[in-house]
Motif scaffolding. Structure first.
Motif, short mmCIF file in Angstrom:
data_model
loop_
_atom_site.label_atom_id
_atom_site.label_comp_id
_atom_site.label_asym_id
_atom_site.label_seq_id
_atom_site.Cartn_x
_atom_site.Cartn_y
_atom_site.Cartn_z
N UNK A 50 0.84 -1.20 0.00
CA UNK A 50 0.00 0.00 0.00
C UNK A 50 0.88 1.25 0.00
N UNK A 81 -2.45 4.46 4.85
CA UNK A 81 -2.70 4.51 3.41
C UNK A 81 -3.09 5.92 2.98
N UNK A 127 -6.60 6.08 0.62
CA UNK A 127 -7.73 5.26 1.08
C UNK A 127 -9.06 5.82 0.59
N UNK A 128 -9.19 7.14 0.57
CA UNK A 128 -10.47 7.75 0.19
C UNK A 128 -10.58 7.93 -1.32
N UNK A 129 -9.46 7.99 -2.01
CA UNK A 129 -9.45 8.14 -3.47
C UNK A 129 -8.45 7.15 -4.05
N UNK A 130 -8.82 5.87 -4.09
CA UNK A 130 -7.86 4.85 -4.51
C UNK A 130 -7.18 5.19 -5.83
#
Lengths: 202, 346
Positions: A166, A185, A188-191
């Motif tokens: 990650x 990460x 995480x909110x906007x892969x």
């Protein structure tokens, strides 16, 4: 090499001092890479210290740059090892065998200082008997909060976790128990949207 | 039994619901139309029959499902429950506190029969009956802290008191607002609060620590903390943030009222008798915004608090990206009327 001035940070982040000679029955000195310079400075301020000193040194990328200088200090014992992992059994034996009045000096990278501190505290030494001085790289030892794997010598944020892959940003939050900073990460909110990596402290 | 327990989930299909009664007794945390950190500790005394402040440990309609969720989280990640070796006695103190108080406050749900160190515990909602010897770990299926906190709603930390500081040396943490027990275990009061913005500069932690170091047995205290959570997810852990973080992008102006929840922690602190440690239960309550606005005063007030909250706090609490949508939704329920002082519905 000029010493790095760490910017003011949060309260879990360790702060480092300057090694000074203390009265003690014996002296355990652990350093990596440019940390050798701090031991050289320490010895210059108190030459009598070295006759009762056990020096454990991990050159890392500095190769042979410092080993002769350390040898010239004539410590009672000098060990030059390939990695901290390799030196750990020796360190643990030294901590277990020591008597009252041992002084501990740690110098070099945060990863080395943190892990050696962990060992010394686990062996029952009070934090007040342990001195630290940062020298050299500002790379960090970072634990991935997701997979729990630790990546050594992290120089940028974000970076790729060497265990789970990650993309992690490096927080200033620091655990003395783990001797590691926390990595979380970053996308995480906007892969997939990973910011450009920057060197730490830019 | 006096409480009808819900059969619901806090993940995947999120069937969690609050009944009308649960909405009315929700611990709304804002006593005025704005918010800033403060020590805000008060005695944990019984207050208002039916409220979450009435009993020492509030048991509500979510009890059985929350305990099922805890077991699920622990099975996925056993590191959520840890106790450093010197904390076992504090674990027994906690077990005693919870068993004694629950049996006293909810005699129809819990029973504790004691003959010397021979104890007999009956937990009717979870169908548990256990005979064991107090202070003998071999007579329980797991350590005392883990045993009792698998039967008690909310997270629990046990704080060792030494060197004029409090050390978080044990805990059961599965319903947390984004902090890691595995990372923070072993830290002192200043260290585990280190990431909180502004409060250090305000002197909040120095004063709180000073107060807590003087906490006396039999005189517990409480405070509320809060944040915002997308979906009724109890386990908003950093460990799983790479899985739940993306849910924040599922919010639209159409679903914000049902997706977003006000998350309130009822934090209490107890001095423990044998270990001299502090028990620190952190009980999480969730309410979806569309339920919260059924209390007109709360709808008005939450709108004003979130609208005016400093950006640093909205960022730390993790809802900065969705704040415009949340505030937009809540503004429909704010007619500008004056709100009455205090937290209670009018």
């Amino acid at each position: 090499m000029p010493r790095f001035q760490f910017p003011k940070s949060i309260q879990s982040r360790p702060v480092y001092g300057t090694l000074t000679a203390r009265a003690g029955t014996s002296h355990l000195m652990l350093a990596d890479a440019e940390g050798a310079d701090a031991l050289v400075d320490l010895a210059a301020s108190a030459t009598e210290l070295m006759a009762r000193a056990h020096v454990i040194y991990i050159p890392k990328a500095t190769g042979a740059t410092y080993t002769e200088r350390l040898r010239a200090l004539k410590p009672a014992q000098l060990y030059v090892g390939p990695s901290l992992d390799a030196a750990l059994p020796r360190l643990r034996k030294a901590l277990a065998d020591a008597h009252m009045g041992l002084q501990i000096y740690l110098a070099g990278t945060e990863g080395l200082i943190g892990q050696a501190m962990q060992e010394a505290i686990a062996a029952g030494y009070p934090a007040s008997a342990i001195q630290t001085e940062h020298r050299g790289s500002v790379a960090r030892r970072v634990q991935c909060v997701h997979c729990k794997g630790i990546t050594e010598d992290v120089e940028t944020t974000p970076f790729v976790c060497s265990h789970c892959g990650l993309n992690l940003f490096v927080r200033d939050h620091y655990s003395r128990r783990l001797a590691a900073f926390q990595g979380v990460r970053v996308d995480a909110e906007d892969p997939g949207e990973v910011p450009v990596s920057e060197g730490l402290y830019q | 039994m006096t409480i009808q327990f819900n059969d619901e989930t806090f993940y995947d299909d999120f069937t969690f619901r609050n009944s009308e009664r649960a909405i009315r007794r929700f611990p709304f945390p804002f006593h005025e139309d704005s918010y800033m950190y403060s020590v805000n500790l008060e005695p944990h005394l019984s207050l208002r029959p039916g409220s979450v402040y009435e009993k020492t440990f509030d048991v509500d309609e979510h009890y059985v499902s929350e305990m099922r969720d805890r077991a699920r989280v622990l099975s996925d990640d056993p590191l959520r429950c840890q106790s450093l070796p010197h904390m076992t006695l504090a674990g027994w103190d906690l077990l005693e506190l919870i068993m004694v108080e629950k049996a006293k406050d909810y005699p129809d749900l819990f029973e504790l029969h004691r003959a010397g160190d021979r104890w007999h515990w009956i937990n009717k909602p979870l169908g548990i009956e256990q005979k064991f010897t107090f202070l003998d770990e071999t007579t329980l299926p797991c350590g005392p802290m883990e045993y009792i906190t698998r039967q008690a709603q909310g997270d629990f930390a046990l704080l060792d008191h030494r060197d004029d500081n409090l050390w978080m040396d044990a805990g059961m943490v599965t319903t947390q607002a984004d902090w890691s027990l595995d990372f923070d275990i072993g830290m002192n009061f200043y260290e585990w609060h280190a990431p909180v913005p502004k409060a250090h500069e305000l002197g909040v932690f120095q004063r709180a620590l000073k107060f807590l170091l003087n906490l006396q047995q039999g005189a517990p205290v409480r405070r509320l903390n809060w944040t915002m959570t997308v979906n009724p997810l109890l386990d908003t852990s950093p460990e799983n943030y790479h899985k739940w973080g993306v849910q924040k992008t599922s919010v639209t102006s159409e679903n914000v009222g049902s997706k977003y929840h006000l998350r309130v922690e009822l934090q209490t602190l107890f001095r423990l008798p044998r270990s001299n440690a502090l028990a620190f239960p952190i009980r999480c309550y969730l309410i979806r915004l569309e339920d919260l606005v059924t209390v007109p005063k709360w709808g008005r007030r939450l709108h004003r608090v979130l609208r005016d909250l400093p950006e640093e706090l909205a960022t730390y609490k993790g809802f900065i990206r969705n704040r415009p949508m949340i505030v937009g939704y809540l503004s429909q329920f704010d007619d500008g009327a004056e709100t009455s002082p205090g937290i209670w519905p009018d």
